[in-house]
Design an enzyme around this catalytic site. Sequence first.
Site, PDB file in Angstrom:
ATOM      1  N   HIS A 129      48.296  54.410  26.931  1.00  0.00           N
ATOM      2  CA  HIS A 129      49.092  55.465  26.118  1.00  0.00           C
ATOM      3  C   HIS A 129      48.901  55.411  24.675  1.00  0.00           C
ATOM      4  O   HIS A 129      49.412  56.233  23.894  1.00  0.00           O
ATOM      5  CB  HIS A 129      50.356  55.694  26.744  1.00  0.00           C
ATOM      6  CG  HIS A 129      50.659  56.138  28.023  1.00  0.00           C
ATOM      7  ND1 HIS A 129      50.495  57.560  28.195  1.00  0.00           N
ATOM      8  CD2 HIS A 129      50.611  55.619  29.270  1.00  0.00           C
ATOM      9  CE1 HIS A 129      50.600  57.920  29.507  1.00  0.00           C
ATOM     10  NE2 HIS A 129      50.706  56.844  30.304  1.00  0.00           N
ATOM     11  N   LYS A 320      59.060  66.140  17.081  1.00  0.00           N
ATOM     12  CA  LYS A 320      58.382  64.950  17.865  1.00  0.00           C
ATOM     13  C   LYS A 320      59.028  63.646  17.540  1.00  0.00           C
ATOM     14  O   LYS A 320      59.928  63.886  16.286  1.00  0.00           O
ATOM     15  CB  LYS A 320      56.929  64.807  17.764  1.00  0.00           C
ATOM     16  CG  LYS A 320      56.600  64.820  15.893  1.00  0.00           C
ATOM     17  CD  LYS A 320      55.164  64.716  15.730  1.00  0.00           C
ATOM     18  CE  LYS A 320      54.459  65.764  16.032  1.00  0.00           C
ATOM     19  NZ  LYS A 320      53.412  65.725  17.268  1.00  0.00           N
ATOM     20  N   ARG A 321      59.043  62.563  18.273  1.00  0.00           N
ATOM     21  CA  ARG A 321      59.505  61.446  17.579  1.00  0.00           C
ATOM     22  C   ARG A 321      59.267  61.026  16.379  1.00  0.00           C
ATOM     23  O   ARG A 321      58.062  61.276  15.850  1.00  0.00           O
ATOM     24  CB  ARG A 321      59.092  60.283  18.456  1.00  0.00           C
ATOM     25  CG  ARG A 321      59.546  60.089  20.017  1.00  0.00           C
ATOM     26  CD  ARG A 321      60.940  59.929  20.261  1.00  0.00           C
ATOM     27  NE  ARG A 321      61.297  58.664  19.821  1.00  0.00           N
ATOM     28  CZ  ARG A 321      62.102  57.886  20.578  1.00  0.00           C
ATOM     29  NH1 ARG A 321      62.310  58.232  21.809  1.00  0.00           N
ATOM     30  NH2 ARG A 321      62.492  56.784  20.111  1.00  0.00           N
ATOM     31  N   LYS A 326      52.946  59.378  12.852  1.00  0.00           N
ATOM     32  CA  LYS A 326      52.862  60.793  12.987  1.00  0.00           C
ATOM     33  C   LYS A 326      53.169  61.706  11.560  1.00  0.00           C
ATOM     34  O   LYS A 326      52.878  62.945  11.620  1.00  0.00           O
ATOM     35  CB  LYS A 326      54.233  61.188  13.920  1.00  0.00           C
ATOM     36  CG  LYS A 326      53.864  60.838  15.358  1.00  0.00           C
ATOM     37  CD  LYS A 326      55.011  61.180  16.286  1.00  0.00           C
ATOM     38  CE  LYS A 326      55.146  60.784  17.928  1.00  0.00           C
ATOM     39  NZ  LYS A 326      54.070  61.526  18.558  1.00  0.00           N
ATOM     40  N   THR A 428      51.223  66.050  23.252  1.00  0.00           N
ATOM     41  CA  THR A 428      51.374  67.275  24.126  1.00  0.00           C
ATOM     42  C   THR A 428      52.204  68.158  23.624  1.00  0.00           C
ATOM     43  O   THR A 428      52.107  69.611  24.046  1.00  0.00           O
ATOM     44  CB  THR A 428      52.019  66.555  25.656  1.00  0.00           C
ATOM     45  OG1 THR A 428      53.486  65.942  25.211  1.00  0.00           O
ATOM     46  CG2 THR A 428      51.295  65.813  26.499  1.00  0.00           C
ATOM     47  N   LYS A 432      52.080  72.627  23.755  1.00  0.00           N
ATOM     48  CA  LYS A 432      53.276  73.344  24.088  1.00  0.00           C
ATOM     49  C   LYS A 432      53.362  74.428  23.192  1.00  0.00           C
ATOM     50  O   LYS A 432      53.398  75.564  23.317  1.00  0.00           O
ATOM     51  CB  LYS A 432      54.305  72.608  23.957  1.00  0.00           C
ATOM     52  CG  LYS A 432      54.474  71.659  25.020  1.00  0.00           C
ATOM     53  CD  LYS A 432      55.871  70.711  24.830  1.00  0.00           C
ATOM     54  CE  LYS A 432      55.520  69.380  25.929  1.00  0.00           C
ATOM     55  NZ  LYS A 432      56.748  68.359  25.212  1.00  0.00           N
TER      56      LYS A 432
HETATM   57  C1  LIG Z   1      56.315  67.364  24.390  1.00  0.00           C
HETATM   58  C2  LIG Z   1      57.741  66.303  23.876  1.00  0.00           C
HETATM   59  C3  LIG Z   1      57.460  65.442  23.154  1.00  0.00           C
HETATM   60  C4  LIG Z   1      56.069  64.741  22.840  1.00  0.00           C
HETATM   61  O1  LIG Z   1      55.822  65.524  21.646  1.00  0.00           O
HETATM   62  P1  LIG Z   1      54.349  64.824  20.624  1.00  0.00           P
HETATM   63  O2  LIG Z   1      54.215  66.057  19.742  1.00  0.00           O
HETATM   64  O3  LIG Z   1      53.209  65.067  21.650  1.00  0.00           O
HETATM   65  O4  LIG Z   1      54.703  63.669  20.323  1.00  0.00           O
HETATM   66  C5  LIG Z   1      58.411  64.389  22.669  1.00  0.00           C
HETATM   67  N1  LIG Z   1      59.711  65.015  23.036  1.00  0.00           N
HETATM   68  C6  LIG Z   1      60.026  66.102  23.892  1.00  0.00           C
HETATM   69  C7  LIG Z   1      61.230  66.374  23.801  1.00  0.00           C
HETATM   70  C8  LIG Z   1      58.953  66.778  24.246  1.00  0.00           C
HETATM   71  O5  LIG Z   1      59.150  67.967  24.900  1.00  0.00           O
END
Ligand SMILES: *Cc1c(COP(=O)(O)O)cnc(C)c1O
Length: 593
Positions: A129, A320-321, A326, A428, A432
């Site tokens: 990952h 995101k985190r 990032k 991911t 979304k």
């Molecule tokens: C989808 C999702 C992530 C992953 O987000 P990335 O932008 O791909 O790092 C992290 N936290 C939550 C709550 C999510 O829904």
Amino acid sequence: MRLWSAKSSRDFDLKFFNEGNYIRAVEKKMQTETISKVLYPADNVIEGKELRFKQEYFLASATIHDVLYRFKKKHTDLRLLPDKVAIQLNDTHPALAIPELMRVLLDLENVDWDDAWQITQKTFAYTNHTILPEALEQWPVWFFEQILPRHLQIIFDINKYFLEEVAKRFPGDNARLARMSIVEEHWERKIRMAHLAIVGSHSVNGVAALHSEILKQQLFRDFYEMYPERFNNKTNGITQRRWLKMSNPPLSELIDDYIGNGWVTDLYELEKLKAVATEPEFVTRWQAVKKLNKEKLAAYILKHNCIQVNVDSIFDCQVKRIHEYKRQLLNVLHVITMYNRIKENPAGDFVPRTFIFSGKAAPAYVTAKLIIRLINAVATVVNNDPEVGDRMKVVFLANYSVSLAEHIFPAADLSEQISTAGTEASGTGNMKFALNGSLTIGTLDGANIEIMEEVGRENIFIFGLTTDEVNNTRSKGYNPRDYYSKLPELRRVLDQIAGGFFSPGAPDLFRPIVDLLLNHGDYYMLLADYTSYIACQDEVSKLYRDQNEWTRRAILNTAGMGKFSSDRTIAEYARDIWGISGLCQGRRIPPAW
Ligand SMILES: *Cc1c(COP(=O)(O)O)cnc(C)c1O
């Protein structure tokens, strides 16, 4: 699904209780139950604690024993295990299941080594990952000596046979043996869990096309040369049931009205939206849905942050985190650049923006915590400047979670996917956002590349260095100070952060952030990407002035998301790794690897 929890088999020690030592009486019980008490919150970094090691073993072992218990209810010959069971290692966190299965087969079931090893390799598969070095698990050998001595013997034997195989294949290449060994011998001896996972599995996959190539060409190159047939890609996906149907009912219903609801179980059905991307009534309704979702998020922001945002502004979202790779900080550099431009030219014609950030940092990640503080500090200055007015607002939404995310994605205009090329395995969140009709501004990283291929290069904002350019720039010797000297707009922003413009009560508060960029090498190359990022953001603003063209591209983004259903991902795992093809029926999935 099984959620294990550790329970002591003895409630308390009566001997200590009778002596009046009440703490000692329950100590064992407490210690045992701590094992499953907390989920370690670190993301993309290892927590090298003994309790984490025990927890990983506890969860992996419980699962192996449950799997075998159920297998043995129906079968007697353990050599059938790989036909009936597939174990997909979700990162290396459960990789202790490999020596645990070997231990059970060898010591409890009296299977000989060769059969046990065949059964194990055919049962396990490993998904990587991340390639960030700080996230690759390596457990000290002394943890094993004290806690799992038998597993250590088994790992040493696995390694011995494995290195014999390597030596036979690459005679005299001792450097290769040292690189590939499951045991890291420098200074403190450690077990490299990723090497154990690769050696003990019949399949190794990354989670986006670029990531899987990086595994083969860089991180696991030696292993790819040894076992090329093991390596494959499974691009991540998301479920449209949660991330469109449940979380965005108004958009779901609009889509249903035009193309039916087949997309709920076959996401490629969204392609049919291409035909109506400029149909006036559809476009008008699409815009009304986005506006409604933005009004709902604006109400949430007013309630939780007491900030009134302009719903006609670009909702520019990075959720995101919080992690340096990032590059939330690169986004902040753009925020401050736009602020300075407004201050330089208060009467100027700016396309209004609402910058929305959300995300958690691991508790001990000091730099990430400081970046959150900087976002809030910049927000305080920008949001309270009357000269800025409703042309710009900065919002940090606390307590990011799936439930909060479900409110943000439907309301977003712009999706920030700006990691340094080569660092984001897939992402991911990017999927979304696009599914809900946001345009992406992003680097050629992770699944952004495949999103670009699906929606069309002209319907996504791409900027920045490529993975190859990042690698070349680094090997030639990257000097971030060159950019600081050459770019006055950037220099002003960095001087403001370092000089306390956003922290008047504590002028040195944010200096460490600028030090990372100017004096500690700017590892994630924010300064190298600054110019191209700002220019790309200017293109975003320009396009937003043409609402119909913006909407057309947004519709084409949603329409191009068919590939990114987790239904497709799971069907590929089933067919290529687990040897079951039922889930592929009627699905468009690429040929087996
Ligand atoms: C989808 C999702 C992530 C992953 O987000 P990335 O932008 O791909 O790092 C992290 N936290 C939550 C709550 C999510 O829904």
